[in-house]
Design a protein around this motif. Structure first.
Motif, PDB file in Angstrom:
ATOM      1  N   ALA A   1      29.335  10.807   1.402  1.00 14.36           N
ATOM      2  CA  ALA A   1      27.852  10.533   2.551  1.00 14.36           C
ATOM      3  C   ALA A   1      27.377   9.158   2.349  1.00 14.36           C
ATOM      4  N   CYS A   2      27.454   8.397   3.164  1.00 13.19           N
ATOM      5  CA  CYS A   2      27.288   6.592   2.912  1.00 13.19           C
ATOM      6  C   CYS A   2      25.864   6.366   3.364  1.00 13.19           C
ATOM      7  N   ILE A   3      24.784   6.450   4.081  1.00  9.37           N
ATOM      8  CA  ILE A   3      24.072   6.091   4.806  1.00  9.37           C
ATOM      9  C   ILE A   3      23.567   4.451   4.788  1.00  9.37           C
ATOM     10  N   ALA A   4      23.388   4.267   6.280  1.00  8.29           N
ATOM     11  CA  ALA A   4      23.029   2.353   6.387  1.00  8.29           C
ATOM     12  C   ALA A   4      22.175   2.354   5.395  1.00  8.29           C
ATOM     13  N   ASP A   5      21.525   0.949   4.760  1.00  3.56           N
ATOM     14  CA  ASP A   5      21.512   0.039   4.109  1.00  3.56           C
ATOM     15  C   ASP A   5      19.742  -0.148   5.709  1.00  3.56           C
ATOM     16  N   PRO A   6      19.089   0.023   5.365  1.00  4.64           N
ATOM     17  CA  PRO A   6      17.370  -0.670   5.763  1.00  4.64           C
ATOM     18  C   PRO A   6      18.104  -2.352   6.263  1.00  4.64           C
ATOM     19  N   GLY A   7      17.377  -2.679   7.743  1.00  8.91           N
ATOM     20  CA  GLY A   7      18.282  -3.857   8.333  1.00  8.91           C
ATOM     21  C   GLY A   7      19.801  -4.079   8.617  1.00  8.91           C
ATOM     22  N   ALA A   8      20.459  -3.023   8.696  1.00  6.21           N
ATOM     23  CA  ALA A   8      21.548  -3.516   8.362  1.00  6.21           C
ATOM     24  C   ALA A   8      22.302  -3.025   9.946  1.00  6.21           C
ATOM     25  N   THR A   9      22.807  -4.007  10.375  1.00  6.20           N
ATOM     26  CA  THR A   9      22.749  -3.938  12.176  1.00  6.20           C
ATOM     27  C   THR A   9      24.391  -2.729  11.967  1.00  6.20           C
ATOM     28  N   PRO A  10      24.172  -1.829  13.341  1.00  3.37           N
ATOM     29  CA  PRO A  10      24.977  -0.825  13.762  1.00  3.37           C
ATOM     30  C   PRO A  10      26.552  -2.151  12.851  1.00  3.37           C
ATOM     31  N   ALA A  11      26.646  -3.639  14.131  1.00  2.00           N
ATOM     32  CA  ALA A  11      28.286  -3.882  15.155  1.00  2.00           C
ATOM     33  C   ALA A  11      28.498  -4.427  13.100  1.00  2.00           C
ATOM     34  N   ASP A  12      27.596  -5.001  12.297  1.00  2.00           N
ATOM     35  CA  ASP A  12      28.149  -5.245  10.431  1.00  2.00           C
ATOM     36  C   ASP A  12      28.850  -3.616   9.897  1.00  2.00           C
ATOM     37  N   LEU A  13      28.034  -3.192  10.442  1.00  2.00           N
ATOM     38  CA  LEU A  13      28.231  -1.596   9.322  1.00  2.00           C
ATOM     39  C   LEU A  13      29.815  -1.059  10.169  1.00  2.00           C
ATOM     40  N   LEU A  14      29.446  -1.331  11.029  1.00  2.00           N
ATOM     41  CA  LEU A  14      30.884  -0.851  11.823  1.00  2.00           C
ATOM     42  C   LEU A  14      32.560  -1.222  11.380  1.00  2.00           C
ATOM     43  N   ARG A  15      31.725  -3.091  10.674  1.00  2.00           N
ATOM     44  CA  ARG A  15      33.417  -3.780  10.891  1.00  2.00           C
ATOM     45  C   ARG A  15      33.386  -3.458   9.437  1.00  2.00           C
ATOM     46  N   SER A  16      31.967  -3.050   8.186  1.00  2.00           N
ATOM     47  CA  SER A  16      32.227  -3.039   6.408  1.00  2.00           C
ATOM     48  C   SER A  16      33.147  -1.512   6.983  1.00  2.00           C
ATOM     49  N   ILE A  17      32.792   0.104   7.535  1.00  2.00           N
ATOM     50  CA  ILE A  17      33.471   0.780   7.431  1.00  2.00           C
ATOM     51  C   ILE A  17      35.198   0.988   7.932  1.00  2.00           C
ATOM     52  N   ILE A  18      35.247  -0.043   8.728  1.00  2.00           N
ATOM     53  CA  ILE A  18      36.826   0.635   9.413  1.00  2.00           C
ATOM     54  C   ILE A  18      37.601  -0.877   7.713  1.00  2.00           C
ATOM     55  N   ASP A  19      37.025  -1.643   7.007  1.00  2.00           N
ATOM     56  CA  ASP A  19      37.645  -2.133   6.093  1.00  2.00           C
ATOM     57  C   ASP A  19      37.287  -0.928   4.933  1.00  2.00           C
ATOM     58  N   ILE A  20      36.810  -0.336   4.843  1.00  2.00           N
ATOM     59  CA  ILE A  20      36.836   0.395   3.965  1.00  2.00           C
ATOM     60  C   ILE A  20      37.677   1.016   4.304  1.00  2.00           C
ATOM     61  N   ILE A  21      38.052   2.145   5.694  1.00  2.00           N
ATOM     62  CA  ILE A  21      39.062   3.246   5.758  1.00  2.00           C
ATOM     63  C   ILE A  21      39.838   2.947   5.707  1.00  2.00           C
ATOM     64  N   VAL A  22      40.645   1.258   6.142  1.00  2.00           N
ATOM     65  CA  VAL A  22      41.743   0.269   5.720  1.00  2.00           C
ATOM     66  C   VAL A  22      41.812   0.719   4.393  1.00  2.00           C
ATOM     67  N   PHE A  23      41.011   0.100   3.610  1.00  2.00           N
ATOM     68  CA  PHE A  23      41.267   0.204   1.971  1.00  2.00           C
ATOM     69  C   PHE A  23      41.516   1.092   1.362  1.00  2.00           C
ATOM     70  N   SER A  24      41.174   2.788   1.949  1.00  2.00           N
ATOM     71  CA  SER A  24      40.686   4.198   1.710  1.00  2.00           C
ATOM     72  C   SER A  24      42.192   4.359   1.419  1.00  2.00           C
ATOM     73  N   VAL A  25      42.438   4.298   2.836  1.00  2.00           N
ATOM     74  CA  VAL A  25      44.109   4.674   3.229  1.00  2.00           C
ATOM     75  C   VAL A  25      45.179   3.857   2.001  1.00  2.00           C
ATOM     76  N   THR A  26      44.978   3.004   1.858  1.00  2.00           N
ATOM     77  CA  THR A  26      46.178   1.962   1.557  1.00  2.00           C
ATOM     78  C   THR A  26      46.331   2.613   0.279  1.00  2.00           C
ATOM     79  N   HIS A  27      45.304   2.781  -0.368  1.00  2.00           N
ATOM     80  CA  HIS A  27      44.920   2.766  -2.150  1.00  2.00           C
ATOM     81  C   HIS A  27      45.362   4.175  -2.161  1.00  2.00           C
ATOM     82  N   SER A  28      44.878   4.721  -1.876  1.00  2.00           N
ATOM     83  CA  SER A  28      45.302   6.155  -1.928  1.00  2.00           C
ATOM     84  C   SER A  28      46.713   6.353  -1.614  1.00  2.00           C
TER      85      SER A  28
END
Length: 244
Positions: free
Chosen positions: A199-226
């Protein structure tokens, strides 16, 4: 024989289902929360998912092992993209065609996910695929709410617990990714601890746009590396912290 050669010869029958479950309730897109529509979480997800599939398709292991589905939920839950092999692409509707809704019905999200995972794993098994335990990325920005009232934990947890019942041979691991006003306790309840979830939660001050881009990047990372390693791999998205 190389990995690529074995794929080309059709000797790999492993299938690994991954599900991206997206909260598309009002707080994810409405101008009262996001005056600039181009920076709303809903818009970022819409504009990023096609590129997410393309990035996975460039990875040999993910292309031939990983299967991906996108489910959106608000008042009800809808399968936006049925589970498909990464190499086959999105079969019926664009992967980025997310609906917009009002409420945040967690119970229906987990009810739909339970039905879909059971159907998908049964189908893959019938095709003589060796199915690895599914992984779910659950993206939400608020608390569960139906008819303008907080949806009681016992209501939606009943559906979540059916999905994560230890007797289910394809019990998924769930990664809860929280934006906005979602609270830590809710994220912990969404995520699984066996098999390993997070479970991961946004840091204070993090913008939704930046967070979503980061989440998409991690999903790609997770699927490919797994897919490459044969074991589930996940890393905390930038701008977020682990709470479970």
């Amino acid at each position: 024989m190389s990995l690529q050669e074995s794929f080309d010869l059709g000797t790999s029958y492993e299938a690994w289902p991954f599900y991206v479950v997206c909260d598309v309730s009002q707080s994810m897109w409405h101008q009262d929360w996001h005056p600039d529509e181009l920076l709303s979480p809903h818009y970022i997800m819409n504009s990023s998912f096609a590129g997410m599939m393309e990035a996975m398709d460039k990875d040999v292991s993910a292309r031939h092992i990983a299967h991906l589905s996108v489910i959106a939920f608000h008042d009800t839950a809808t399968v936006v993209t049925p589970l498909c092999k990464i190499a086959d692409g999105a079969p019926e509707r664009p992967i980025y065609a997310l609906p917009k809704g009002s409420q945040t019905n967690y119970a229906d999200a987990f009810r739909k996910l339970d039905t879909v995972i059971r159907q998908d794993t049964a189908r893959l098994t019938e095709q003589r695929q060796h199915v690895k335990g599914p992984a779910v990325f659950f993206i939400t920005d608020g608390r569960p709410e139906v008819a303008g009232k907080r949806q009681a934990d016992e209501v939606w947890l009943l559906e979540r617990d059916k999905l994560t019942n230890p007797d289910f041979p394809y019990r998924p691991r769930i990664i809860a990714l929280g934006l906005g006003t979602v609270d830590e306790d809710t994220l912990r309840k969404i995520a699984t601890d066996d098999p390993a979830g997070a479970a991961c939660i946004a840091d204070p001050g993090a913008t939704p746009a930046d967070l979503l881009r980061s989440i998409i990047d991690i999903i790609v990372f997770s699927v490919t590396h797994s897919s490459a390693s044969g074991s589930f791999v996940f890393d905390t998205p930038k701008g977020m912290r682990r709470v479970a």
